[in-house]
Write an enzyme that holds these catalytic residues in place. Sequence first.
Site, PDB file in Angstrom:
ATOM      1  CE1 TYR A 194     137.156  -4.574  36.492  1.00 32.41           C
ATOM      2  CE2 TYR A 194     135.863  -2.654  35.893  1.00 32.41           C
ATOM      3  CZ  TYR A 194     136.410  -3.877  35.563  1.00 32.41           C
ATOM      4  OH  TYR A 194     136.213  -4.387  34.295  1.00 32.41           O
ATOM      5  N   GLY A 201     112.479   1.716  34.030  1.00 29.11           N
ATOM      6  CA  GLY A 201     113.030   0.910  32.943  1.00 29.11           C
ATOM      7  C   GLY A 201     113.304   1.705  31.684  1.00 29.11           C
TER       8      GLY A 201
HETATM    9  N1  LIG Z   1     132.557  -8.595  30.312  1.00 33.27           N
HETATM   10  C1  LIG Z   1     132.503  -7.291  30.177  1.00 33.27           C
HETATM   11  O1  LIG Z   1     131.450  -6.727  29.845  1.00 33.27           O
HETATM   12  C2  LIG Z   1     133.752  -6.452  30.402  1.00 33.27           C
HETATM   13  C3  LIG Z   1     133.626  -5.041  30.305  1.00 33.27           C
HETATM   14  C4  LIG Z   1     134.757  -4.267  30.517  1.00 33.27           C
HETATM   15  C5  LIG Z   1     135.984  -4.852  30.765  1.00 33.27           C
HETATM   16  N2  LIG Z   1     136.090  -6.212  30.847  1.00 33.27           N
HETATM   17  C6  LIG Z   1     137.416  -6.761  31.159  1.00 33.27           C
HETATM   18  O2  LIG Z   1     137.665  -7.919  30.395  1.00 33.27           O
HETATM   19  C7  LIG Z   1     138.409  -8.876  31.168  1.00 33.27           C
HETATM   20  C8  LIG Z   1     137.659 -10.193  31.179  1.00 33.27           C
HETATM   21  O3  LIG Z   1     136.365  -9.990  31.739  1.00 33.27           O
HETATM   22  P1  LIG Z   1     135.289 -11.166  31.853  1.00 33.27           P
HETATM   23  O4  LIG Z   1     133.951 -10.556  31.680  1.00 33.27           O
HETATM   24  O5  LIG Z   1     135.711 -12.307  31.013  1.00 33.27           O
HETATM   25  O6  LIG Z   1     135.424 -11.504  33.401  1.00 33.27           O
HETATM   26  P2  LIG Z   1     135.637 -12.910  34.141  1.00 33.27           P
HETATM   27  O7  LIG Z   1     135.543 -12.640  35.601  1.00 33.27           O
HETATM   28  O8  LIG Z   1     134.758 -13.950  33.548  1.00 33.27           O
HETATM   29  O9  LIG Z   1     137.134 -13.268  33.737  1.00 33.27           O
HETATM   30  C9  LIG Z   1     138.265 -12.818  34.428  1.00 33.27           C
HETATM   31  C10 LIG Z   1     139.217 -13.992  34.560  1.00 33.27           C
HETATM   32  O10 LIG Z   1     140.397 -13.553  35.234  1.00 33.27           O
HETATM   33  C11 LIG Z   1     140.738 -14.530  36.215  1.00 33.27           C
HETATM   34  N3  LIG Z   1     141.511 -13.858  37.259  1.00 33.27           N
HETATM   35  C12 LIG Z   1     141.086 -12.946  38.161  1.00 33.27           C
HETATM   36  N4  LIG Z   1     142.102 -12.558  38.944  1.00 33.27           N
HETATM   37  C13 LIG Z   1     143.202 -13.231  38.511  1.00 33.27           C
HETATM   38  C14 LIG Z   1     144.570 -13.276  38.929  1.00 33.27           C
HETATM   39  N5  LIG Z   1     145.008 -12.513  39.955  1.00 33.27           N
HETATM   40  N6  LIG Z   1     145.426 -14.100  38.277  1.00 33.27           N
HETATM   41  C15 LIG Z   1     144.988 -14.881  37.240  1.00 33.27           C
HETATM   42  N7  LIG Z   1     143.703 -14.888  36.819  1.00 33.27           N
HETATM   43  C16 LIG Z   1     142.829 -14.077  37.449  1.00 33.27           C
HETATM   44  C17 LIG Z   1     139.410 -15.070  36.692  1.00 33.27           C
HETATM   45  O11 LIG Z   1     139.503 -16.311  37.338  1.00 33.27           O
HETATM   46  C18 LIG Z   1     138.638 -15.139  35.372  1.00 33.27           C
HETATM   47  O12 LIG Z   1     138.852 -16.354  34.693  1.00 33.27           O
HETATM   48  C19 LIG Z   1     138.574  -8.270  32.552  1.00 33.27           C
HETATM   49  O13 LIG Z   1     139.856  -7.686  32.648  1.00 33.27           O
HETATM   50  C20 LIG Z   1     137.503  -7.198  32.609  1.00 33.27           C
HETATM   51  O14 LIG Z   1     137.872  -6.135  33.458  1.00 33.27           O
HETATM   52  C21 LIG Z   1     134.978  -7.013  30.687  1.00 33.27           C
END
Ligand SMILES: NC(=O)c1ccc[n+]([C@@H]2O[C@H](COP(=O)([O-])OP(=O)(O)OC[C@H]3O[C@@H](n4cnc5c(N)ncnc54)[C@H](O)[C@@H]3O)[C@@H](O)[C@H]2O)c1
Length: 316
Positions: free
Chosen positions: A148, A210
């Site tokens: 990741y 905690g």
């Molecule tokens: N939620 C957080 O706190 C957070 C923090 C840092 C970064 N992010 C980044 O934000 C983005 C969204 O995160 P999230 O929390 O909504 O996660 P999530 O897992 O809910 O969403 C990710 C989405 O990407 C889709 N996906 C995964 N692999 C794929 C592929 N090969 N082709 C097409 N779709 C694919 C999944 O099905 C899912 O709908 C991600 O890139 C994540 O790394 C999120």
Amino acid sequence: MKGWRKRVLVTGGSGFLGSHLCGKLVDDGCDVLCIDNFFTGAKDNIVHLLNNPHFELLRHDVTFPLYVEVDEIYNLACPASPIHYQFDPVQTTKTSVHGAINMLGLAKRVKAKIFQASTSEVYGDPTLHPQPESYWGNVNPIGMRSCYDEGKRCAETLFFDYHRQHGQRIKVARIFNTYGPRMHPNDGRVVSNFIVQALQSEPITIYGDGSQTRSFCYVADMIEGFTLLMSSPDEITGPMNLGNPNEFSIRELAETVIELTGSSSQLEHRPLPTDDPRQRQPDINHARRTLGWAPKVQLRDGLKETIAYFKRTLGR
Ligand SMILES: NC(=O)c1ccc[n+]([C@@H]2O[C@H](COP(=O)([O-])OP(=O)(O)OC[C@H]3O[C@@H](n4cnc5c(N)ncnc54)[C@H](O)[C@@H]3O)[C@@H](O)[C@H]2O)c1
């Protein structure tokens, strides 16, 4: 032009953040194309948009090229929680790296502006608190989290090389811990864990005493940050930290969740894992200065919305 709508592609649009972004873009008058392979996303997250003529859903994996006509691309596709991204680590790196290459290639062909959902994990196990964007990070290249962390770092490299080499318009956001409705109930994150445990009257598990602190950004604030960054002048490329700098101890979070759910759950202490950071907090001065952005939603208010969501989905 009368009736002209911006055409926006959202990859990973049926996930937690993606589904909120799709909703906001439709509300803002855009034509939205959501693509997702449904690895961690769910149709339930976007079901309310499916009958909207300005929303379109396509099952597609970003590791394969895509040919569509759009004006802007938000690249969010990637599993975000450790249990999900470690399930198939090779696919995780492919999603970040091949996904970035495919989406940047598409953006280049159709001259679209492109946004990358990067992460605070590019800082790895930081030796500096809070982390400004100028900090290069401290990342293990061969560990369990590397698929990741390094995948996201390489995606950032690709964004900046496409920008330097082809003059592409890029926007790179480094997202810190975000919470809200449509989080996965079982993804091992502390906010969803505590709420689910409280609603099920199970003990709330706290690692260590905690006193370690975390900061949590409510999803609506984060999505506002995304769209502000996307609409900022072209010379603003990022990387830009987006997150909430307010710190709360894990114990405080647990106690607030118990109070707001009215749960009878007790706190249960377990040994602290060796890699658990004492503190994680974003430095958002760059976003404040350039976008005039800062989170507005207080933790208690965001938790109330999130608890209401989990009550509905868990049938409580
Ligand atoms: N939620 C957080 O706190 C957070 C923090 C840092 C970064 N992010 C980044 O934000 C983005 C969204 O995160 P999230 O929390 O909504 O996660 P999530 O897992 O809910 O969403 C990710 C989405 O990407 C889709 N996906 C995964 N692999 C794929 C592929 N090969 N082709 C097409 N779709 C694919 C999944 O099905 C899912 O709908 C991600 O890139 C994540 O790394 C999120």
